[in-house]
Design a protein around this motif. Structure first.
Motif, mmCIF file in Angstrom:
data_model
loop_
_atom_site.group_PDB
_atom_site.id
_atom_site.type_symbol
_atom_site.label_atom_id
_atom_site.label_comp_id
_atom_site.label_asym_id
_atom_site.label_seq_id
_atom_site.Cartn_x
_atom_site.Cartn_y
_atom_site.Cartn_z
ATOM 1 N N UNK A 63 0.817 -1.213 0.000
ATOM 2 C CA UNK A 63 0.000 0.000 0.000
ATOM 3 C C UNK A 63 0.855 1.269 0.000
ATOM 4 N N UNK A 64 0.316 2.305 -0.581
ATOM 5 C CA UNK A 64 0.974 3.612 -0.522
ATOM 6 C C UNK A 64 0.168 4.495 0.411
ATOM 7 N N UNK A 65 0.883 5.141 1.318
ATOM 8 C CA UNK A 65 0.239 5.984 2.315
ATOM 9 C C UNK A 65 0.562 7.441 2.043
ATOM 10 N N UNK A 66 -0.436 8.268 2.233
ATOM 11 C CA UNK A 66 -0.245 9.726 2.194
ATOM 12 C C UNK A 66 -0.487 10.250 3.601
ATOM 13 N N UNK A 67 0.472 10.974 4.128
ATOM 14 C CA UNK A 67 0.350 11.539 5.466
ATOM 15 C C UNK A 67 0.267 13.054 5.344
ATOM 16 N N UNK A 68 -0.782 13.620 5.912
ATOM 17 C CA UNK A 68 -0.953 15.075 5.941
ATOM 18 C C UNK A 68 -0.660 15.546 7.354
ATOM 19 N N UNK A 69 0.254 16.460 7.491
ATOM 20 C CA UNK A 69 0.653 16.961 8.801
ATOM 21 C C UNK A 69 0.375 18.454 8.850
ATOM 22 N N UNK A 70 -0.379 18.853 9.880
ATOM 23 C CA UNK A 70 -0.774 20.271 9.995
ATOM 24 C C UNK A 70 -0.475 20.766 11.398
ATOM 25 N N UNK A 71 -0.281 22.060 11.538
ATOM 26 C CA UNK A 71 -0.203 22.621 12.894
ATOM 27 C C UNK A 71 -1.531 22.369 13.604
ATOM 28 N N UNK A 72 -1.476 22.003 14.883
ATOM 29 C CA UNK A 72 -2.714 21.816 15.640
ATOM 30 C C UNK A 72 -3.479 23.127 15.735
ATOM 31 N N UNK A 73 -4.787 23.031 15.873
ATOM 32 C CA UNK A 73 -5.595 24.232 16.067
ATOM 33 C C UNK A 73 -5.072 24.982 17.286
ATOM 34 N N UNK A 74 -4.901 26.262 17.147
ATOM 35 C CA UNK A 74 -4.409 27.075 18.253
ATOM 36 C C UNK A 74 -2.907 27.251 18.269
ATOM 37 N N UNK A 75 -2.195 26.432 17.486
ATOM 38 C CA UNK A 75 -0.740 26.584 17.396
ATOM 39 C C UNK A 75 -0.441 27.593 16.292
ATOM 40 N N UNK A 76 0.490 28.459 16.552
ATOM 41 C CA UNK A 76 0.847 29.487 15.574
ATOM 42 C C UNK A 76 1.264 28.852 14.242
ATOM 43 N N UNK A 77 0.806 29.444 13.146
ATOM 44 C CA UNK A 77 1.142 28.935 11.814
ATOM 45 C C UNK A 77 1.717 30.092 10.999
ATOM 46 N N UNK A 78 2.963 30.439 11.257
ATOM 47 C CA UNK A 78 3.522 31.626 10.595
ATOM 48 C C UNK A 78 3.611 31.491 9.086
ATOM 49 N N UNK A 79 3.841 30.267 8.591
ATOM 50 C CA UNK A 79 3.882 30.094 7.138
ATOM 51 C C UNK A 79 2.513 30.357 6.526
ATOM 52 N N UNK A 80 1.472 29.873 7.205
ATOM 53 C CA UNK A 80 0.130 30.127 6.695
ATOM 54 C C UNK A 80 -0.196 31.614 6.696
ATOM 55 N N UNK A 81 0.213 32.290 7.762
ATOM 56 C CA UNK A 81 -0.029 33.736 7.829
ATOM 57 C C UNK A 81 0.719 34.476 6.721
ATOM 58 N N UNK A 82 1.952 34.036 6.470
ATOM 59 C CA UNK A 82 2.742 34.705 5.426
ATOM 60 C C UNK A 82 2.088 34.541 4.057
ATOM 61 N N UNK A 142 -8.130 31.469 5.996
ATOM 62 C CA UNK A 142 -7.835 30.236 6.740
ATOM 63 C C UNK A 142 -6.739 29.412 6.064
ATOM 64 N N UNK A 143 -5.647 30.073 5.742
ATOM 65 C CA UNK A 143 -4.549 29.394 5.053
ATOM 66 C C UNK A 143 -3.681 28.674 6.079
ATOM 67 N N UNK A 144 -3.460 27.393 5.836
ATOM 68 C CA UNK A 144 -2.590 26.624 6.723
ATOM 69 C C UNK A 144 -1.557 25.884 5.896
ATOM 70 N N UNK A 145 -0.327 25.916 6.367
ATOM 71 C CA UNK A 145 0.762 25.249 5.674
ATOM 72 C C UNK A 145 1.267 24.114 6.549
ATOM 73 N N UNK A 146 1.353 22.954 5.964
ATOM 74 C CA UNK A 146 1.855 21.799 6.687
ATOM 75 C C UNK A 146 2.772 20.980 5.804
ATOM 76 N N UNK A 147 2.913 19.711 6.140
ATOM 77 C CA UNK A 147 3.798 18.856 5.370
ATOM 78 C C UNK A 147 3.046 17.687 4.775
ATOM 79 N N UNK A 148 3.564 17.209 3.677
ATOM 80 C CA UNK A 148 3.003 16.079 2.954
ATOM 81 C C UNK A 148 4.080 15.011 2.884
ATOM 82 N N UNK A 149 3.750 13.809 3.328
ATOM 83 C CA UNK A 149 4.698 12.703 3.220
ATOM 84 C C UNK A 149 3.981 11.550 2.543
ATOM 85 N N UNK A 150 4.589 11.012 1.505
ATOM 86 C CA UNK A 150 4.007 9.865 0.818
ATOM 87 C C UNK A 150 5.032 8.751 0.803
ATOM 88 N N UNK A 151 4.579 7.548 1.096
ATOM 89 C CA UNK A 151 5.518 6.423 1.148
ATOM 90 C C UNK A 151 4.798 5.101 0.926
#
Lengths: 84, 84
Positions: free
Chosen positions: A2-21, A36-45
């Motif tokens: 199987x191939x997995x996609x992992x979406x990683x986001x800042x938790x609600x309430x945690x500062x998201x400076x990349x999203x703000x930028x 409501x822009x949020x920036x996180x990470x994408x990992x696929x494996x």
């Protein structure tokens, strides 16, 4: 396998400076109305057992203190996923 | 107002040092069998017009020289997406 996609986001309430930028930069490029822009990470494996991915997130891929993760199972890696 | 999810990945053939680092670290934590690990970015945002997101990727969110992007339309932001 199987191939997995992992979406990683800042938790609600945690500062998201990349999203703000991003949210501040978009209007300057003429894109109005983004919010409501949020920036996180994408990992696929490829993994042998999709159930192991949560453990990978807890111990390596994410920081569970400040990030939340979501695991999505994609179609099997043999079904056309490029291996590059 | 539609919510867009943007997946940004290194293009095939472009070095992915973060993916390589993860792939090497997993066996040391007891996770065997992970392969083809790629690390990219995840951006989620509310937009007025989902068709504008590709332009945002070209001009701000991604580096089209070395990254590919995929835009996925999620359920409308009013349908329960947290606005935190």
């Amino acid at each position: 396998m199987p191939r997995a996609r992992v979406l990683i986001r800042p938790k609600a309430g945690i500062l998201d400076p990349q999203g703000q930028a991003v949210e501040r930069a978009l209007p300057q490029l003429g894109f109005t109305g983004a919010a409501n822009v949020h920036v996180g990470r994408l990992i696929e494996l490829d993994v042998e057992d999709i159930a192991e991915v949560a453990g990978m997130c807890e111990r390596l891929l994410a920081n569970p203190l400040i990030e939340e993760y979501e695991v999505i199972e994609l179609a099997s890696a043999s079904a056309g996923e490029p291996s590059a």
